[in-house]
Design a protein around this motif. Sequence first.
Motif, PDB file in Angstrom:
ATOM      1  N   UNK A  29      36.417  26.003  35.537  1.00 23.36           N
ATOM      2  CA  UNK A  29      35.168  26.642  36.711  1.00 23.36           C
ATOM      3  C   UNK A  29      35.658  26.602  37.869  1.00 23.36           C
ATOM      4  N   UNK A  30      36.103  25.257  38.439  1.00 24.99           N
ATOM      5  CA  UNK A  30      36.287  25.439  40.177  1.00 24.99           C
ATOM      6  C   UNK A  30      37.241  26.380  40.499  1.00 24.99           C
ATOM      7  N   UNK A  31      37.919  26.927  39.522  1.00 26.76           N
ATOM      8  CA  UNK A  31      39.191  27.887  40.081  1.00 26.76           C
ATOM      9  C   UNK A  31      38.624  29.431  39.454  1.00 26.76           C
ATOM     10  N   UNK A  32      38.267  29.450  38.161  1.00 25.71           N
ATOM     11  CA  UNK A  32      38.009  30.549  37.666  1.00 25.71           C
ATOM     12  C   UNK A  32      36.530  31.280  38.153  1.00 25.71           C
ATOM     13  N   UNK A  33      35.780  30.497  38.804  1.00 24.98           N
ATOM     14  CA  UNK A  33      34.511  31.160  39.474  1.00 24.98           C
ATOM     15  C   UNK A  33      35.106  31.712  40.654  1.00 24.98           C
ATOM     16  N   UNK A  34      36.001  30.947  41.167  1.00 22.77           N
ATOM     17  CA  UNK A  34      36.524  31.921  42.405  1.00 22.77           C
ATOM     18  C   UNK A  34      37.296  33.172  42.138  1.00 22.77           C
ATOM     19  N   UNK A  35      38.222  32.989  41.169  1.00 27.74           N
ATOM     20  CA  UNK A  35      39.292  33.936  40.672  1.00 27.74           C
ATOM     21  C   UNK A  35      38.534  35.315  39.959  1.00 27.74           C
ATOM     22  N   UNK A  44      42.346  30.212  27.232  1.00 25.12           N
ATOM     23  CA  UNK A  44      43.502  29.204  26.739  1.00 25.12           C
ATOM     24  C   UNK A  44      44.445  29.271  27.772  1.00 25.12           C
ATOM     25  N   UNK A  45      44.581  29.513  28.850  1.00 29.21           N
ATOM     26  CA  UNK A  45      45.725  29.472  29.771  1.00 29.21           C
ATOM     27  C   UNK A  45      45.094  28.916  31.234  1.00 29.21           C
ATOM     28  N   UNK A  46      46.129  28.085  31.905  1.00 31.59           N
ATOM     29  CA  UNK A  46      45.776  27.782  33.205  1.00 31.59           C
ATOM     30  C   UNK A  46      45.381  28.747  34.104  1.00 31.59           C
ATOM     31  N   UNK A  47      44.568  28.453  35.104  1.00 35.56           N
ATOM     32  CA  UNK A  47      44.114  29.756  36.105  1.00 35.56           C
ATOM     33  C   UNK A  47      44.623  29.466  37.365  1.00 35.56           C
ATOM     34  N   UNK A  48      45.420  30.007  38.084  1.00 34.19           N
ATOM     35  CA  UNK A  48      46.028  29.887  39.316  1.00 34.19           C
ATOM     36  C   UNK A  48      46.210  31.393  39.804  1.00 34.19           C
ATOM     37  N   UNK A  49      46.176  31.349  41.332  1.00 38.23           N
ATOM     38  CA  UNK A  49      46.246  30.023  41.980  1.00 38.23           C
ATOM     39  C   UNK A  49      44.941  29.338  42.576  1.00 38.23           C
ATOM     40  N   UNK A  50      45.108  28.223  43.137  1.00 34.99           N
ATOM     41  CA  UNK A  50      43.833  27.470  43.355  1.00 34.99           C
ATOM     42  C   UNK A  50      43.442  28.126  44.790  1.00 34.99           C
ATOM     43  N   UNK A  73      46.183  24.170  39.588  1.00 37.38           N
ATOM     44  CA  UNK A  73      45.801  25.182  38.487  1.00 37.38           C
ATOM     45  C   UNK A  73      44.612  24.803  38.002  1.00 37.38           C
ATOM     46  N   UNK A  74      43.754  25.532  37.432  1.00 33.70           N
ATOM     47  CA  UNK A  74      42.592  25.480  36.487  1.00 33.70           C
ATOM     48  C   UNK A  74      43.391  24.749  35.243  1.00 33.70           C
ATOM     49  N   UNK A  75      43.106  23.492  34.979  1.00 33.40           N
ATOM     50  CA  UNK A  75      44.041  22.840  33.731  1.00 33.40           C
ATOM     51  C   UNK A  75      43.351  23.130  32.417  1.00 33.40           C
ATOM     52  N   UNK A  76      43.315  24.269  31.731  1.00 39.08           N
ATOM     53  CA  UNK A  76      42.693  24.703  30.660  1.00 39.08           C
ATOM     54  C   UNK A  76      43.240  23.382  29.517  1.00 39.08           C
ATOM     55  N   UNK A  77      44.499  23.280  29.556  1.00 37.56           N
ATOM     56  CA  UNK A  77      45.331  22.794  28.362  1.00 37.56           C
ATOM     57  C   UNK A  77      45.469  21.095  28.737  1.00 37.56           C
ATOM     58  N   UNK A  78      44.900  20.589  30.011  1.00 39.59           N
ATOM     59  CA  UNK A  78      45.288  19.373  30.216  1.00 39.59           C
ATOM     60  C   UNK A  78      44.383  18.351  29.591  1.00 39.59           C
TER      61      UNK A  78
END
Length: 349
Positions: free
Chosen positions: A94-100, A156-162, A249-254
């Motif tokens: 959320x912290x990355x996706x809401x920006x991207x 289901x994937x990491x979100x980047x850039x942060x 990255x928004x760590x979706x799989x971590x």
Amino acid sequence: MTQRAPTQPGGLAALRGKISFIDLMQSAGLMAVILLGCAVMSFLSPVFATVRNIENVLQSATIIAVVAIGQTFVILVAGIDLSVASVLVLSSVLSVGLVQFQGWPPELAILAALVAGLVIGLVNGLAVTKLKIPALIATLATMTIARGLAYIYSGGTNIAPVPRIFVDLQASRIFGVPGVIVLTLALALIAQIVLSRTQFGRSVYATGGNPLAARLAGIKTERVIIATFMISGLMAAIAGLLITARFEAGAATAAQGMELAVIAAVVIGGVSLFGGEGNMGGMLLGVLLLGLVQNAVNLLNVPPNWDSVVSGLVIAAAAALDVYRRNYLEAGMRKKVIAAKASKPAKQP
């Protein structure tokens, strides 16, 4: 009029003093094990004692430590929170996706991630107190839901850039110490002050130690339990921000299985699974010991599958130690206090 449980001057305080001595000795024992382990690893691996490796161990431990701060509150009221790793992941994406994806300002996205953690904690607390669902089941449900939402939102994937704020957080240093380590220690210190110096902290210990007596003493035990789950959700969300900064990255799989590592660290640190006993200092030692074990497994090139075996053995040993301490050591202390009081001559009127 609110009925209050009777108190016995001297008896309870004396008993707490004895138990605190046991906690102190356990922390000293943990420190001795940590120092011995460091000495052995320094001999077995030339990489272990390097500044870079030690800093890497501490930075990795900060994420588990922040989650463990919240988990400590929950376990102190004899609960358990399995949703923490999923909340961490949801907060991260959320912290990355809401920006991207939505174009939100980074500060607002971070606030939304923290609120998400609080809301999930509130749901857990209400499920346990109002619906009377066992904490294990309630948080297992929210664990599945939160991770599912994180996967759906991120694909289901990491979100980047942060956003730049995360890069700056990871790179920050305070007097030469990485900022994330300082932040973790500050959060642990605040949590310990809350537990030891506030009415809420005393209510947490009372609720976990004896819920019936706590209610008779006028403590709103359901509110206390709900608050501890909300603290746990908030701390997991903060850890989600830290892992975002670390991985950039928004760590979706971590954080797969992190909830078990967190529980292990808390119990190793002397926080009783039965509730009412433990502190943040011991918890931090437990986190550090677990981090050193995992680092040793990596440096010694132990096959990955054995990592899980070692972690499982550590959890089992910690749980057994907790049961032994509660059933034997503390019971012995109680008997000594009672015997000491009985041997004192009665005061003459």
